[in-house]
Design a protein around this motif. Structure first.
Motif, PDB file in Angstrom:
ATOM      1  N   UNK A   1      21.795  12.623 -10.386  1.00 45.35           N
ATOM      2  CA  UNK A   1      21.791  13.052 -11.786  1.00 45.35           C
ATOM      3  C   UNK A   1      20.369  13.281 -12.279  1.00 45.35           C
ATOM      4  N   UNK A   2      19.463  12.383 -11.925  1.00 42.06           N
ATOM      5  CA  UNK A   2      18.065  12.552 -12.326  1.00 42.06           C
ATOM      6  C   UNK A   2      17.472  13.810 -11.703  1.00 42.06           C
ATOM      7  N   UNK A   3      17.802  14.087 -10.445  1.00 41.60           N
ATOM      8  CA  UNK A   3      17.312  15.290  -9.781  1.00 41.60           C
ATOM      9  C   UNK A   3      17.839  16.546 -10.466  1.00 41.60           C
ATOM     10  N   UNK A   4      19.130  16.579 -10.761  1.00 39.23           N
ATOM     11  CA  UNK A   4      19.723  17.746 -11.410  1.00 39.23           C
ATOM     12  C   UNK A   4      19.147  17.962 -12.809  1.00 39.23           C
ATOM     13  N   UNK A   5      18.929  16.891 -13.547  1.00 40.21           N
ATOM     14  CA  UNK A   5      18.310  17.026 -14.867  1.00 40.21           C
ATOM     15  C   UNK A   5      16.928  17.668 -14.746  1.00 40.21           C
ATOM     16  N   UNK A   6      16.178  17.267 -13.725  1.00 38.62           N
ATOM     17  CA  UNK A   6      14.857  17.857 -13.515  1.00 38.62           C
ATOM     18  C   UNK A   6      14.926  19.318 -13.126  1.00 38.62           C
ATOM     19  N   UNK A   7      15.860  19.662 -12.256  1.00 38.72           N
ATOM     20  CA  UNK A   7      15.999  21.052 -11.831  1.00 38.72           C
ATOM     21  C   UNK A   7      16.376  21.957 -12.996  1.00 38.72           C
TER      22      UNK A   7
ATOM     23  N   UNK B   1      29.781  11.549  -6.310  1.00 38.54           N
ATOM     24  CA  UNK B   1      28.956  12.755  -6.324  1.00 38.54           C
ATOM     25  C   UNK B   1      29.673  13.900  -7.028  1.00 38.54           C
ATOM     26  N   UNK B   2      30.943  14.079  -6.710  1.00 40.80           N
ATOM     27  CA  UNK B   2      31.729  15.126  -7.357  1.00 40.80           C
ATOM     28  C   UNK B   2      31.737  14.931  -8.878  1.00 40.80           C
ATOM     29  N   UNK B   3      31.865  13.696  -9.324  1.00 36.33           N
ATOM     30  CA  UNK B   3      31.910  13.425 -10.759  1.00 36.33           C
ATOM     31  C   UNK B   3      30.592  13.758 -11.442  1.00 36.33           C
ATOM     32  N   UNK B   4      29.475  13.495 -10.752  1.00 36.04           N
ATOM     33  CA  UNK B   4      28.170  13.845 -11.326  1.00 36.04           C
ATOM     34  C   UNK B   4      28.035  15.355 -11.449  1.00 36.04           C
ATOM     35  N   UNK B   5      28.342  16.076 -10.383  1.00 36.79           N
ATOM     36  CA  UNK B   5      28.179  17.532 -10.391  1.00 36.79           C
ATOM     37  C   UNK B   5      29.094  18.177 -11.429  1.00 36.79           C
ATOM     38  N   UNK B   6      30.234  17.579 -11.684  1.00 38.48           N
ATOM     39  CA  UNK B   6      31.161  18.128 -12.670  1.00 38.48           C
ATOM     40  C   UNK B   6      30.549  18.178 -14.069  1.00 38.48           C
ATOM     41  N   UNK B   7      29.501  17.387 -14.303  1.00 37.17           N
ATOM     42  CA  UNK B   7      28.825  17.394 -15.601  1.00 37.17           C
ATOM     43  C   UNK B   7      27.903  18.607 -15.766  1.00 37.17           C
TER      44      UNK B   7
END
Length: 390
Positions: free
Chosen positions: A103-109, A130-136
């Motif tokens: 989640x921290x990586x995706x927020x940065x990207x 992981x699937x639940x995080x990406x769904x956000x």
């Protein structure tokens, strides 16, 4: 020991450094004109708030900072590539059961200056975390690779991510705002098959994280360097960059083959996958550019047990690569590398045995390295057989 991690532009410094309770000092990334150019370590018991902060940082700064500062004062522009075109790119994150890091990586990207497509490859998931995080993140694509092993995930990224360039970032890393644009600017030369960047510590909250940083961490310096087989021996390809932060042409897989499924995390070879890929690129006559402005931040392993496994894994992976080169590529230079390694390692083992006390680590690094090196050949052969049966 705990150290703060600070990111400061030398031209816009605060009046004083905060000294949070429980920290011994700070590792400071120093920028000039917004560009990373060096670092300084400030110890709080030696820090004097009555002395200008710029003076204290300048005294503690490394030579890279001073070289860039002197060049700027003399009016010498930074030697930065000016790309004629920006190739298409996709970002791949290969992950397994680290939802908080992801989640921290995706927020940065998603906070970067440009927004290429992102693919998350979930490697042999045990849960839906992981699937639940990406769904956000509606713009992020989720792909499952059921076979365990980092290189299964990376090769799946080649299949699933669209673009001339595939950029890889670890799930426990966070990109700087211009990370991807700085990687891409290095691909004007058709001989450049990969670009890598600077990786700084995201946190130094534990003894293990500080120890890893003292051992070198993922740092490769603050100078842009173009590597080829003339500049370095392909067996030293690890010097060109790390798997936490790199981009590669899609066509590179057609030229030198894909990532070796018998190397890397999730295999009995432990590591070495991107190092082997870089080695093959250099040996084939291509170039790799290290660009420190393509920067990201990595959360190092927090426990001593994880650090020990990491050191063990690196040496295991290194000898797995040498085993591959010697037995399956018939490269006699691999044998010379093995002999040279032992020539330096045996004295290191003897020195370690003569030392009293364990030092600041609960294990002896030469012993751990030697265990990893001895496990590397067998680890690679077992992983290779497993990959062929998959």
């Amino acid at each position: 020991m705990r150290l703060s991690v600070l990111d400061l532009d030398f031209d816009t410094l605060p009046e004083q450094l905060d000294q949070p309770e429980g920290y011994d000092g700070a590792v400071v990334l120093l920028r000039l004109d917004g560009l990373p150019c060096g670092q300084a370590v400030v110890w709080y018991d030696q820090y004097d708030p009555d002395i200008p902060l710029a003076r204290q940082l300048a005294q503690a700064a490394n030579s890279s900072f001073w070289e860039r500062w002197v060049a700027r004062e003399m009016g010498v522009p930074a030697a930065e590539p000016i790309p004629h075109r920006q190739p298409s790119v996709a970002i791949a994150i290969c992950t397994r059961e680290r939802p908080d890091d992801l989640k921290r990586c995706l927020d940065g990207l998603l906070a970067m200056s440009i927004q290429p497509p992102i693919v998350v490859v979930d490697n042999a998931p045990r849960t839906d975390a992981t699937r639940d995080v990406v769904a956000q993140y509606p713009s992020v694509r989720y792909v499952v690779e059921p076979r365990p092993g980092l290189d299964y995930a990376r090769n799946t990224a080649f299949d699933q991510a669209e673009g001339e360039i595939i950029a890889f970032i670890d799930d426990d890393a966070v990109p700087d705002a211009d990370w991807i644009s700085c990687l891409l600017r290095n691909f004007d030369d058709p001989l450049v098959m990969a670009a890598t960047g600077l990786t700084m510590a995201l946190e130094l909250e534990s003894e293990a994280q500080v120890a890893f940083q003292k051992l070198g961490g993922f740092g490769r310096g603050f100078k842009r360097v173009t590597y080829d087989a003339v500049v370095i021996d392909p067996f030293d390809s690890w010097k060109a960059g790390a798997g936490v932060n790199f981009a590669v042409r899609r066509s590179a897989a057609d030229i030198v083959g894909r990532f070796d499924l018998a190397l890397g995390a999730g295999t009995t070879a432990q590591a070495g996958d991107e190092t082997d890929f870089f080695r093959r690129l250099l040996a084939a006559g291509y170039k790799i550019v290290y660009d420190p402005q393509a920067m990201n931040w990595h959360r190092h392993r927090r426990s001593m047990e994880e650090l020990e496994r990491q050191i063990y894994g690196y040496e295991c992976g290194s000898f797995a690569i040498l085993t591959k080169a010697l037995l399956f590529e018939r490269n006699p230079r691999a044998l010379a590398r093995i002999v040279r390694w032992w020539r330096y390692q045996i004295p290191a083992l003897l020195r370690s045995a003569r030392k009293t006390g364990g030092g600041h680590l609960p294990f002896r690094i030469p012993v751990v390295q030697t265990r990893g090196a001895c496990a590397g050949p067998g680890g690679y052969l077992r992983a290779r057989q497993k990959a062929r049966q998959a």
